[in-house]
Enzyme design. Sequence first.
Site, mmCIF file in Angstrom:
data_model
loop_
_atom_site.group_PDB
_atom_site.id
_atom_site.type_symbol
_atom_site.label_atom_id
_atom_site.label_comp_id
_atom_site.label_asym_id
_atom_site.label_seq_id
_atom_site.Cartn_x
_atom_site.Cartn_y
_atom_site.Cartn_z
ATOM 1 N N LYS A 278 0.615 -1.090 -0.012
ATOM 2 C CA LYS A 278 -0.240 0.113 -0.003
ATOM 3 C C LYS A 278 1.026 1.294 -0.105
ATOM 4 O O LYS A 278 1.713 1.334 0.588
ATOM 5 C CB LYS A 278 -0.784 0.072 1.241
ATOM 6 C CG LYS A 278 -1.814 1.040 1.275
ATOM 7 C CD LYS A 278 -2.685 0.919 2.495
ATOM 8 C CE LYS A 278 -3.895 2.018 2.416
ATOM 9 N NZ LYS A 278 -5.026 1.829 3.631
ATOM 10 N N SER B 218 -9.828 2.036 2.579
ATOM 11 C CA SER B 218 -8.961 2.729 1.832
ATOM 12 C C SER B 218 -7.768 1.565 1.127
ATOM 13 O O SER B 218 -7.368 2.447 0.022
ATOM 14 C CB SER B 218 -8.005 3.646 2.387
ATOM 15 O OG SER B 218 -7.462 3.232 3.590
ATOM 16 N N SER C 112 -10.151 -0.053 7.026
ATOM 17 C CA SER C 112 -9.768 0.160 5.760
ATOM 18 C C SER C 112 -8.929 -1.170 5.141
ATOM 19 O O SER C 112 -8.466 -1.098 4.034
ATOM 20 C CB SER C 112 -8.697 1.154 5.619
ATOM 21 O OG SER C 112 -9.253 2.378 5.498
#
Lengths: 493, 95
Positions: free
Chosen positions: A78, A158, A182
């Site tokens: 990420k 997210s 997330s």
Amino acid sequence: MAGLTDLTIAEARDKLTAGEVSARELTEAHIAAVEAARPLNAFITETPERALAQAEASDARRRSGEAGVMEGVPVGIKDLFCTKGVLTTAGSHILDGFVPPYESTVTANLWKAGAVMLGKCNMDEFAMGSSNETSYYGPVENPWRRPGDNRSIVPGGSSGGSVAAVAARIALGATGTDTGGSIRQPASFAGVVGLKPTYGRCSRFGAVAFASSLDQPGPITRTVRDAAIMLRGMAGFDPMDSTSVDTPVPDYEAALTGDISGLKVGIPKEYRMDGMPAEIEALWKQGIEWLKAAGAEIRDISLPHTKYALPTYYIVAPAEASSNLARYDGVRYGLRIPGNDLTEMYENTRAEGFGTEVQRRVMIGTYVLSAGYYDAYYLKAQKLRTLIARDFETAFEEIDVLLTPTAPSAAFGVGEKSDDPIAMYLNDVFTVPASMAGLPGISVPAGLADDGLPLGLQLIGRAFDEETVLRVAGVLEEAAVFDRRPENWWATK
Amino acid sequence: MSLDKATVLRVARLARLKVRQDRLEPLAAELNNILGWVEQLNEVDTDDVPPMTSVVSMKLRWRDDDVTDGGAVDDVLANAPEGENGFFAVPKVVE
């Protein structure tokens, strides 16, 4: 070789160990898959050269008899994790061109365990979002679409790029971070496994800060076993994170015994929300039946402050975010927009560099922390947080794990919810309470919604009892037999 | 509690965010919407409840007050939009 990208981490490990495949071959197959999947927009930065160099180093280590728990496994990272020498954006314009001179602890641990980095995964800006639509680098497309319908579906957020990469079989696993859901909510939306460990289990050092009392890195994988393997490669005590907990990292895979007989599973009645879609309710009931059939005892329990968790979160998280994001001033890194004086330079830079949702949260956070309002909002929220945590403590006196839906719906279409902040926030209604209490939670793909999109079930455990969470998740996974996968509509070659 | 345009402007100033004049009204409406939604917390009596200060029960660690890092001026300045002679450069603040 398409077959190589279909492997689980456990299968890849076995083939690498047996010498049936090299890390280089495995990595090359994934690099090709990443390139072919560019229409998904799952990666902000691809790092194929680095991946190949890491893969060759991994093969060399293996030849000399060394192999870490993630040896030779290609993963996505990420874009919230600082990676030395590789652009790190947090999905934001304000970090334009930021190349960290240091490595986050979680990624350093993964490299030490032998993992290979394919690139940096797209995400909601500063991890603020539940659909990956707030990224400065554009939305990520969910590899899943409704059958017979070619409209774009969000992957959740997210960690949207991370789940898309894992679901599309262009990475064997990916790191995520979870502040209010997330990791778990996008895992549910993309039909993959997402584990948020206990707060303090994985180091936050070098992970771009959103809300420091909530942020927690964790693995996103296609199976529960893979989550167990990858968590072991990520976790560990880190003196660089003041809230990192100094307890040994167990062999999580050993916890996957499949035996949950006599284990007490709590079903919190407050999660049965008004207006909850029937298919979510049905899947939850199905999950209860699966665990019961495996020998677990089901207990109805109450977490009375559940409905206050989300509004509490939307005070605490923006407050911490407004403070953390004060560092983006156009002076030390990233974007700078000139102004007539220093203050105007700050204001111009931040207005241009932050997107709408980030600015909204910085404003809320600044307001609730401002003189005269601190007690009414922030202090009140921290007291509610105590009550929410106490609810869980009380429940865990009589149960071992909680079973709930992960999200109140399946994934939705791009643009469908982006105009209504509160409707978007409600995506995290089932994931936020465990975040507020710092507890570990996992989303396991458990079925399909009526419209053909995946749905997940969530398990929540006691602090630092990831092992029980994983053990029950393994049983759930085995019962659900979720063998569906998205059709490959994105391949460009 | 309801935010008016002047309060939005004040908060934006505190947050160092430039807000266009025509955005003040819509932003006030958005923020009021969110703040109105969180007001439901007032239903809960929290008078005798201590605020949470630590998510996981733990004592913060102490360490020796030693310098453990440093001498990395080039690394520190490597990402600066403007840097000169080992310093960050900003618009003039002292006349």
